[in-house]
Design an enzyme around this catalytic site. Structure first.
Site: not given
Ligand code: DGJ
Length: 736
Positions: A479, A549
């Protein structure tokens, strides 16, 4: 031979199966461009494609000659400062302050195969006959600098790649103040510019605009390729659609600050260029130094946007992505993030794994919060040691317990970041990107590690390698949750501070390179707060990325449709999550959520222990369906049929077809239910007109030509049986 050289006219003709790209050495020995587009038969001279004539009010190259002006000539790698007044592809600032250069043809070589780009991700050939490369050396004798332009033709894949290398052979240092990867001059301006734009949770929406005289561009200055703009741009004819018409697509294999720009000049010549963003960039080249630009992939299609996308998909899936997982079916995963966020313990994680295993999930991914003392996003990044409060038996034992269930185990890292509240920051406050006498901004309470430094990258490598060595981990989610500010490095001198952003990305690539080499069986999924760094550069190391997301099924229609303009389905992480959706609050059926997520690298991201028995049964069926069809989904040809970006946008449909055309899956989605709707048909694509097909759930058979030309009447088959918002249907089509 895909690259031909006409000695007498000094022309290079690069040919793929469907395209031609023609370069000419001009009378002043600089490089000009003659043609890029649909394939032309080869001939001994393309001189007639060269056009220059006397024009008023310009500047000319040769004394006494009022005709030859670079202002009029289509060029291969243009410079500013002499007679071309348009945007240049590069600029060299010399010690005496001059920016004038004259790079002229020196020599060239044509060879089979493709060289690696040192330190940068790039497409590759597996055998020498897959690709042919042309390298042209240009030389400026005043400063003793060489520019090596490289072109690789993937003949069968219909793509041409380009990059440039600067080599300073001179005694004096020069500053590269801009170094784009490619520039293409097209002879007219009747185009629309297509780009993928957005923001967090709404990445890669398709936007287009008609070209006008002057400059129009997209760029990133955020330190990553960004969610705001993707390093891709296409020029299409106004009449071009998904399935017919001309389009030029350029895709930059890079993950940092970029520029993609189109300039329409006063004679309606369109200059399309892309590369590292020259804004806030400078690279000092001392004697013997060289600088390599990232690679650009150029795809031309005369058959519409969808054909361009399929070319990118094939090339990126098979000759950009690499390693163990490139051609393998991706595991169905479950990720605990939206199920628990930071609030979990060993038992909760084990229960999630157990329950999901029973449903058919193959890989359990433990997301953020397993390390340091991380109960929220204010602490611990950089401390890649398990949090014994949450995981008393440790990460290795947890991974073993989960793999003992017969599942794979995956782990989340955010390697490039550090929290102010962390052991790492306490020990090495100097290891962050910052400028010493200035306040440090933050994003999500975190700072960016200075990956332009070798010692920082080494440190993170060692920590990650230890975890990956000790525990049975077969997947890593990498990430990156903030953009870069106050870009500076303590380790570099003042005259190299504008190198930091690019050096940072080189550091990221080097860490990926080392980890993927050391742990070749680990599947890497890239992520950057969702899809803020979803680009071809990372696809080289991580064959899949977290698309967004935003896991809402309706929002995902646009995100996945837009992403598919360049990126293959196998690269798009797509999960079924809980309702009401955590990003937009929408409630969609479990069926629709899966129907959207099937078209990607499929998984779940919710608390399966909270599901009813009926929901669990439904999930079992979904997973079984995906497993049965995943090689088709991940490796088939993708067709976009109805666009969510259309004016009304209520219907989206797309499909994937196997290479042998024996199988296909089509997804059909309706956002809002319509009262008394009219007839709705789906026109299939990519089937064999001669084949007879059966469609699951329908007691009739259809010929390919019927399904493609007459279409399938949707109302009769499922979609409006039980009218509801956010309804959808997925049809499996099989040759009988
Ligand atoms: C952002 C990612 O996109 C999410 O999936 C999740 O991993 C969080 N970060 C964790 O902090």
């Amino acid at each position: 031979m895909p690259i031909l050289y006409n000695d007498s006219t000094r022309e290079f003709h690069l040919q793929t199966e469907k395209t031609s790209y023609i370069i000419k050495i001009l009378e002043n020995n600089q490089l000009g461009q003659l043609y890029y587009g649909k394939k032309l038969r080869h001939r001994e001279s393309f001189q007639r494609l060269f056009h220059v004539e006397a024009t008023p009010n310009t500047a000319c190259v040769n004394e006494g000659d009022l005709v030859f002006s670079l202002d009029l000539v289509k060029q291969e790698y243009p410079a500013y400062g002499t007679t071309d007044f348009r945007s240049p592809a590069y600029q060299l600032l010399q010690e005496d302050g001059s920016r004038i250069t004259n790079f002229v043809y020196q020599d060239h070589q044509i060879f089979s195969g493709k060289k690696k780009l040192m330190g940068l991700p790039a497409t590759y050939a597996e055998s020498e006959d897959e690709a042919t490369t042309l390298e042209v050396s240009l030389y400026d004798e005043v400063i003793d600098v060489e520019i090596r332009l490289s072109y690789t033709v993937f003949e069968k894949l219909n793509a041409i790649t380009r990059s440039a290398q600067f080599i300073n052979q001179g005694q004096a240092a020069v500053n590269l103040t801009m170094a784009l990867s490619a520039s293409i001059d097209l002879p007219d301006a009747d185009f629309e510019m297509v780009q993928l734009s957005g923001s967090w949770a709404r990445e890669r929406h398709i936007k287009s605009r008609k070209l006008v005289p002057g400059i129009q561009s997209i760029a990133s200055t955020r330190g990553t390729s960004s969610a705001q703009q993707n390093p891709f741009l296409a020029l299409k004819r106004p009449s071009t659609t998904e399935h017919q018409g001309e389009v030029y697509g350029v895709s930059l294999v890079y993950s940092g600050n970029f520029l993609a720009q189109v300039e329409v000049d006063h004679y309606n010549v369109t200059r399309l260029m892309t590369g590292i963003n020259p804004f806030d960039f400078n690279w000092l080249l001392e004697n013997g130094d060289s600088f390599q630009t990232p690679e650009v992939v150029m795809v031309y299609s005369a058959e519409g946007l969808n054909d361009m996308s399929q070319t990118f998909h094939r090339l990126y899936r098979t000759r950009l992505a690499r390693g163990h997982w490139r051609d393998r079916e991706r595991p169905v995963l479950i990720n605990n993030w939206e199920a628990t966020y930071f609030d979990f313990d060993e038992q909760k994680i084990f229960e999630l794994a157990q329950s999901s295993k029973a449903l058919g999930v193959e890989l359990f991914v433990l997301d953020d919060g397993w390390f340091g003392k991380r109960d929220d996003d204010t602490t611990s990044l950089g401390d890649w040691f398990e949090d014994k409060r949450k995981l008393p038996s440790g990460i290795t034992q947890l991974a073993k317990d989960i793999t003992d269930l017969g599942m794979e185990f995956g782990l989340w890292f955010e390697p490039e970041m550090v929290s102010k509240v962390s052991e790492l920051y306490k020990t090495h406050p100097d290891w962050v990107i910052h400028v010493s006498n200035r306040q440090m901004s933050h994003g999500r309470n975190q700072l960016v590690l200075d990956f332009s430094r070798q010692d920082v990258v080494d440190y993170i490598y060692n920590l990650m390698a230890e975890v990956l060595r000790d525990a049975p981990i077969s997947y890593v989610k990498w990430d990156m949750n903030r953009y870069m500010t106050e870009v500076g490095s303590l380790e570099l001198p003042a005259n190299r501070q504008r190198e930091v952003a690019h050096r940072y990305i080189l550091g990221v690539y080097s860490l990926y390179e080392r980890l993927t080499t050391k742990f070749p069986h680990v599947l890497f999924e890239s992520c950057a707060g969702g899809g803020s760094r979803f680009d071809p550069g990372l696809l080289h190391y991580a064959p899949q990325g977290w698309t967004s997301d935003d896991t809402d099924a309706v929002e995902r229609l646009k995100i996945q449709y837009g992403t598919s303009l360049v990126y293959p389905l196998s690269s798009m992480g797509a999960h079924v999550s809980a309702v009401p959706n955590h990003q937009v609050g929408r409630k969609t059926s479990l069926e629709t959520r899966a129907n959207v997520a099937y078209f990607g690298a499929f998984g779940y991201e919710l608390d399966v222990t909270m599901m009813t028995d009926a929901e669990k049964e439904e999930v079992k069926t979904q997973i079984a369906f995906y497993k049965e069809n995943r090689s088709l989904i991940q490796q088939g040809q993708f067709y976009r049929i109805t666009s969510p970006f259309a004016e009304d946008g209520n219907i989206t449909s797309w499909m994937v077809v196997s290479d042998d055309q024996a199988e296909a899956i089509i997804g059909y989605y309706q956002v809002l239910s319509q009262p008394n709707p009219g007839l709705m048909r789906i026109f299939f694509k990519g089937l064999n007109p001669e084949f007879e097909y059966a469609i699951d759930g329908i007691d009739e058979t259809f010929y390919g030509d019927e399904l493609m030309s007459a279409g399938l009447q949707v109302n009769r088959y499922r979609i409006n049986e039980h009218p509801a918002d956010f309804s959808s249907a997925v049809y499996k089509v099989t040759r009988v």
